[in-house]
Design a protein around this motif. Structure first.
Motif, mmCIF file in Angstrom:
data_model
loop_
_atom_site.group_PDB
_atom_site.id
_atom_site.type_symbol
_atom_site.label_atom_id
_atom_site.label_comp_id
_atom_site.label_asym_id
_atom_site.label_seq_id
_atom_site.Cartn_x
_atom_site.Cartn_y
_atom_site.Cartn_z
ATOM 1 N N GLY A 23 1.232 5.085 8.113
ATOM 2 C CA GLY A 23 -0.192 4.749 8.196
ATOM 3 C C GLY A 23 -0.573 3.704 7.167
ATOM 4 O O GLY A 23 -1.354 2.789 7.440
ATOM 5 N N ALA A 24 -0.001 3.826 5.960
ATOM 6 C CA ALA A 24 -0.283 2.850 4.902
ATOM 7 C C ALA A 24 0.289 1.480 5.259
ATOM 8 O O ALA A 24 -0.346 0.448 5.018
ATOM 9 C CB ALA A 24 0.296 3.341 3.578
ATOM 10 N N PRO B 162 2.049 9.603 6.957
ATOM 11 C CA PRO B 162 1.161 9.033 5.933
ATOM 12 C C PRO B 162 1.661 7.676 5.430
ATOM 13 O O PRO B 162 0.879 6.734 5.266
ATOM 14 C CB PRO B 162 1.181 10.092 4.825
ATOM 15 C CG PRO B 162 1.438 11.367 5.547
ATOM 16 C CD PRO B 162 2.403 10.997 6.650
ATOM 17 N N GLU C 2 0.821 -1.215 0.000
ATOM 18 C CA GLU C 2 0.000 0.000 0.000
ATOM 19 C C GLU C 2 0.858 1.269 0.000
ATOM 20 O O GLU C 2 0.555 2.245 -0.684
ATOM 21 C CB GLU C 2 -0.904 0.005 1.240
ATOM 22 C CG GLU C 2 -1.906 1.133 1.295
ATOM 23 C CD GLU C 2 -2.906 1.059 0.155
ATOM 24 O OE1 GLU C 2 -3.723 0.155 0.142
ATOM 25 O OE2 GLU C 2 -2.833 1.923 -0.742
ATOM 26 N N GLU D 52 -8.750 0.849 6.983
ATOM 27 C CA GLU D 52 -7.494 1.580 6.822
ATOM 28 C C GLU D 52 -7.242 2.513 8.003
ATOM 29 O O GLU D 52 -6.112 2.687 8.437
ATOM 30 C CB GLU D 52 -7.507 2.379 5.511
ATOM 31 C CG GLU D 52 -6.248 3.164 5.230
ATOM 32 C CD GLU D 52 -5.055 2.300 4.872
ATOM 33 O OE1 GLU D 52 -5.243 1.105 4.611
ATOM 34 O OE2 GLU D 52 -3.919 2.824 4.875
ATOM 35 N N VAL E 100 0.770 0.270 8.265
ATOM 36 C CA VAL E 100 -0.047 -0.302 9.339
ATOM 37 C C VAL E 100 -1.424 -0.712 8.799
ATOM 38 O O VAL E 100 -2.001 -1.704 9.255
ATOM 39 C CB VAL E 100 -0.148 0.692 10.517
ATOM 40 C CG1 VAL E 100 -1.126 0.186 11.569
ATOM 41 C CG2 VAL E 100 1.235 0.863 11.146
ATOM 42 N N GLY E 101 -1.924 0.016 7.807
ATOM 43 C CA GLY E 101 -3.163 -0.399 7.143
ATOM 44 C C GLY E 101 -3.006 -1.787 6.525
ATOM 45 O O GLY E 101 -3.904 -2.619 6.604
ATOM 46 N N TYR F 266 -11.930 12.072 -0.337
ATOM 47 C CA TYR F 266 -12.563 11.060 -1.170
ATOM 48 C C TYR F 266 -13.747 11.701 -1.876
ATOM 49 O O TYR F 266 -14.610 12.272 -1.217
ATOM 50 C CB TYR F 266 -13.014 9.882 -0.290
ATOM 51 C CG TYR F 266 -11.844 9.317 0.479
ATOM 52 C CD1 TYR F 266 -11.015 8.383 -0.102
ATOM 53 C CD2 TYR F 266 -11.508 9.802 1.742
ATOM 54 C CE1 TYR F 266 -9.899 7.902 0.557
ATOM 55 C CE2 TYR F 266 -10.390 9.332 2.416
ATOM 56 C CZ TYR F 266 -9.587 8.382 1.818
ATOM 57 O OH TYR F 266 -8.476 7.927 2.466
ATOM 58 N N ALA G 58 -2.134 10.076 11.452
ATOM 59 C CA ALA G 58 -1.138 9.414 10.615
ATOM 60 C C ALA G 58 -1.298 9.785 9.136
ATOM 61 O O ALA G 58 -0.360 10.242 8.499
ATOM 62 C CB ALA G 58 -1.190 7.896 10.790
ATOM 63 N N HIS G 59 -2.483 9.619 8.597
ATOM 64 C CA HIS G 59 -2.659 9.846 7.155
ATOM 65 C C HIS G 59 -2.705 11.323 6.781
ATOM 66 O O HIS G 59 -2.675 11.663 5.616
ATOM 67 C CB HIS G 59 -3.939 9.145 6.658
ATOM 68 C CG HIS G 59 -3.848 7.642 6.652
ATOM 69 N ND1 HIS G 59 -3.896 6.894 7.796
ATOM 70 C CD2 HIS G 59 -3.703 6.758 5.631
ATOM 71 C CE1 HIS G 59 -3.795 5.603 7.490
ATOM 72 N NE2 HIS G 59 -3.673 5.491 6.180
ATOM 73 N N GLY H 101 0.989 7.240 -0.258
ATOM 74 C CA GLY H 101 0.865 6.774 1.122
ATOM 75 C C GLY H 101 -0.391 7.228 1.850
ATOM 76 O O GLY H 101 -1.005 6.453 2.583
ATOM 77 N N GLY H 102 -0.800 8.471 1.623
ATOM 78 C CA GLY H 102 -1.902 9.039 2.392
ATOM 79 C C GLY H 102 -3.288 8.507 2.064
ATOM 80 O O GLY H 102 -4.235 8.777 2.794
ATOM 81 N N VAL H 103 -3.446 7.786 0.942
ATOM 82 C CA VAL H 103 -4.749 7.194 0.622
ATOM 83 C C VAL H 103 -4.596 5.711 0.275
ATOM 84 O O VAL H 103 -3.647 5.327 -0.404
ATOM 85 C CB VAL H 103 -5.453 7.912 -0.564
ATOM 86 C CG1 VAL H 103 -5.982 9.264 -0.132
ATOM 87 C CG2 VAL H 103 -4.533 8.071 -1.749
ATOM 88 N N PRO H 104 -5.522 4.880 0.732
ATOM 89 C CA PRO H 104 -5.377 3.421 0.552
ATOM 90 C C PRO H 104 -5.808 2.967 -0.846
ATOM 91 O O PRO H 104 -6.708 2.149 -0.988
ATOM 92 C CB PRO H 104 -6.294 2.855 1.637
ATOM 93 C CG PRO H 104 -7.364 3.896 1.805
ATOM 94 C CD PRO H 104 -6.695 5.224 1.556
#
Lengths: 427, 427
Positions: free
Chosen positions: A306-307, A303, A126, B142, A309-310, B294, B288-289, A131-134
């Motif tokens: 975070g990805a 960011p 991811e 996420e 860990v997602g 969206y 984090a993000h 990084g900031g969006v999944p």
């Protein structure tokens, strides 16, 4: 839930620090399901923002990968050789791997996914794109049952910062903007990978794999960087109601795929034109969900962490169903670069004398390229001085435009190579 | 993968048709893992866009819910009574339920989730908020390990279409725009739920449940609709570099939560200001993000059906780990409405005579509300005519502004109740 997932982390740098911060946070968080067991880094002396029990630290990455008490390896070493070696080793041992390494996934994805499939391990990435969006999770899960028609994306924060600055400061060259970005920590000492567009091509290659189930190496993507852009182009675009972004685009054209990275004029009042500085954006058009857009930071400690860990969360949740991750490749063939069509912005530097426009426009007409508008400003200065001439074409094929411009560039009145920039009417 | 998940669908309307289309599509798709077994609707005669074997159709929804051969119920009946009855019945039988019913989830979520937890069933509702983007999945998975600071969202496509039209057509009233939206199928015959902001409040309540693990009924959300907006407000905002959107906002303020729905001025060059017509947008700021946004369609057959099928995909993948879905509520207390702070746009209709501004500004000063700017246009007409006076304040509490405006509205020179609109500096 049973036993906690045991995690080994390779690379205790900026992103690694962010990951540790998230994994060791109290309260809500993933610590109920996941336990960080070992952290490897070649430099254990450097001061860091988080403290870890020294028994968790080691300089021996291989021992972490081979530790039978560890289920998941997070690879944040970066680069290729060492990263590839340990990822391969982990996958062969059947361990799940999470990586932020876009180079690794885009260039060696085929062999790595094959290796993963053999051993039943999962390989998640991811953090390798935006990084900031999944976006990888969305492509893999939410859109698994949809049919994607096109992706338009801004995938490189460094280039986007540079273009934002060139827009804000009339006269600022790309090179000056690069220096400013370096001073602010938004660009590497050697920015080649970013400004050449190669970083975006690697990320686009990863998105194409998930979105179109097609394997394309980054080198096969039609690539144009931003270094040839002049401030005149950026400001002319603004005057005409456009902004220039380094766009990464992939789309279905019948049963073929187009894929390119390059500067593009997009409408100034579009959503994507408002994506500024270090932000990334991915705009997807698909049959069921229609147009949908994801905007977030492309990089940075938290960011990206975070990805990562997602992805850990995904591993926790998908523990028993590895088959759904298997890649079913369709491998759409690429449409020839020369056949790809769009509207174009052509910017010439010409001598301000009679007949120039006639010669240029007849070169275009000879290849059936139709002109939508022309901007040539009056000049009161020396008529022999060169002036910019901007031409907007209707839709035309890249090959035809290339040919016409080759002819145009040979005209004695044309002083510099013509700048060719795509125009994309994104939402 | 073992056996396919057996699905029963309640409600063969527009969305149901879209779901069937996706479930029965050849090629890539979810049909490998999922099988549609029964479809119930009270009207089986009406012609539809997809054909189904008549043995799959029934008018008896209860028989579908109770069918032991069915694992998952998709509720697309809409409304409350019947929908609630069948959803409860299914959850009690331990069957997973997918619903697009925002009313049901926002008003009866507590008891439904409790029922689900007791029987080990899952209740998914992606389609209830912003169908075109998987925002519930993102919040649930996420961002499960992140800490959310604020949500700013445009959640009602009807209102967004109306505001877009009022912006494009100077002079067009909200009522005229509603009529146009109705003619184009973007608004219901009775648009009250939309234009009152209640639809947005229901969706915000659902987002707050996932994002802040806090249960707030829609009626507890500070609510202001768009019907009182005049075109003067929309155009004045544009002149000052803002656009008006019906914003739904929730944010942490210390250990409390603010939650409101209402018209707000947002910067015209922000990403959210470019979200036009029937599109929705959700902008999240998390530790984090960081900021991520969206954007997608809020409604419509295929985007909503895509969200329903996305939930099916989640059920397929998470089959064995129901506990991760359990809701852990924190239930942050709401900050008093009157204590919520932001900048304000105040628009008065005043008699064009000396001393007006002095009286108005002293009413504000008496409550420590500081003025940032004033716009009063010159008029060459009858000086007794009323003219608009626009005041932008610095940050102030809702309570203080309400009080000041109560006093201002009593001034004889103030002709109409003052319009109070929030200003939010979104990205």
């Amino acid at each position: 839930m049973g036993e906690k997932l045991k995690v080994g982390l390779l690379g205790f740098g900026t992103i690694g620090t962010g990951v540790i911060r998230l994994l060791t946070r109290k309260g809500i968080g993933i610590s109920r399901w996941v336990e960080l067991v070992k952290v490897a880094d070649i430099d254990l002396e450097r001061p860091r923002e988080v403290e870890l029990d020294s028994s968790m630290l080691t300089a021996d990455a291989e021992s972490v990968v081979k530790d039978p008490g560890i289920d998941v390896i997070i690879e944040l070493i970066g680069g290729i050789e060492a990263a590839k070696k340990y990822v391969e080793m982990a996958l062969e041992l059947g361990k799940d791997v999470i990586t932020a390494n876009k180079y690794l996934i885009s260039h060696y994805g085929d062999e790595l996914f094959e290796r993963a499939q053999k051993s039943g391990a999962r390989l998640l990435f991811e953090a390798s794109v935006a990084g900031g969006v999944p976006i990888i999770k969305i492509l893999r899960e939410e859109l698994a049952c949809d049919r994607i028609l096109s992706i338009n994306a801004v995938l490189n924060g460094t280039c986007n910062y540079i273009l934002t600055r060139m827009e804000q400061c009339p006269g600022m060259s790309c090179q000056q903007a690069v220096k400013e970005a370096q001073a602010k920590g938004f660009a590497e000492a050697d920015p080649t990978l970013d400004v050449s567009g190669m970083d975006s091509a690697q990320k686009l290659s990863i998105l194409i794999r998930k979105a179109f189930r097609t394997r394309i190496l980054p080198d096969k993507i039609d690539l144009q960087g931003i270094t040839a852009l002049s401030n005149v182009d950026v400001q002319s675009a603004l005057e005409m109601g456009y902004r220039i972004k380094l766009l990464a685009r992939a789309s279905r054209e019948g049963d073929k795929l187009t894929a390119w990275v390059g500067p593009a004029l997009i409408p100034a009042d579009s959503i994507m034109a408002q994506v500024k500085n270090e932000f990334n954006a991915i705009m997807i058009n698909s049959e069921a969900h229609h147009e949908h857009t994801y905007i977030g930071k492309g990089a940075g400690m938290m960011p990206t962490a975070g990805a990562v860990v997602g992805d850990l969360y995904t591993l926790v949740n998908h523990r028993n169903i590895p088959t759904v991750f298997a890649e079913e490749q369709i491998d759409l063939p690429l449409l020839e670069r020369t056949e790809v069509k769009c509207r174009f912005y052509l910017r010439l530097m010409v001598k301000d004398q009679p007949g120039v426009l006639a010669r240029v426009s007849s070169a275009l007409a000879a290849r059936n390229i139709s002109i939508a508008s022309v901007i040539q400003k009056e000049t009161e200065e020396d008529p022999k001085k060169e002036v910019p001439l901007v031409i907007i074409t209707h839709e035309a094929a890249v090959g035809a435009v290339d040919e016409a411009v080759r002819v145009i560039n040979k005209e004695p009145v044309v002083m510099d190579p013509t700048h060719i920039i795509r125009i994309m009417d994104v939402l």
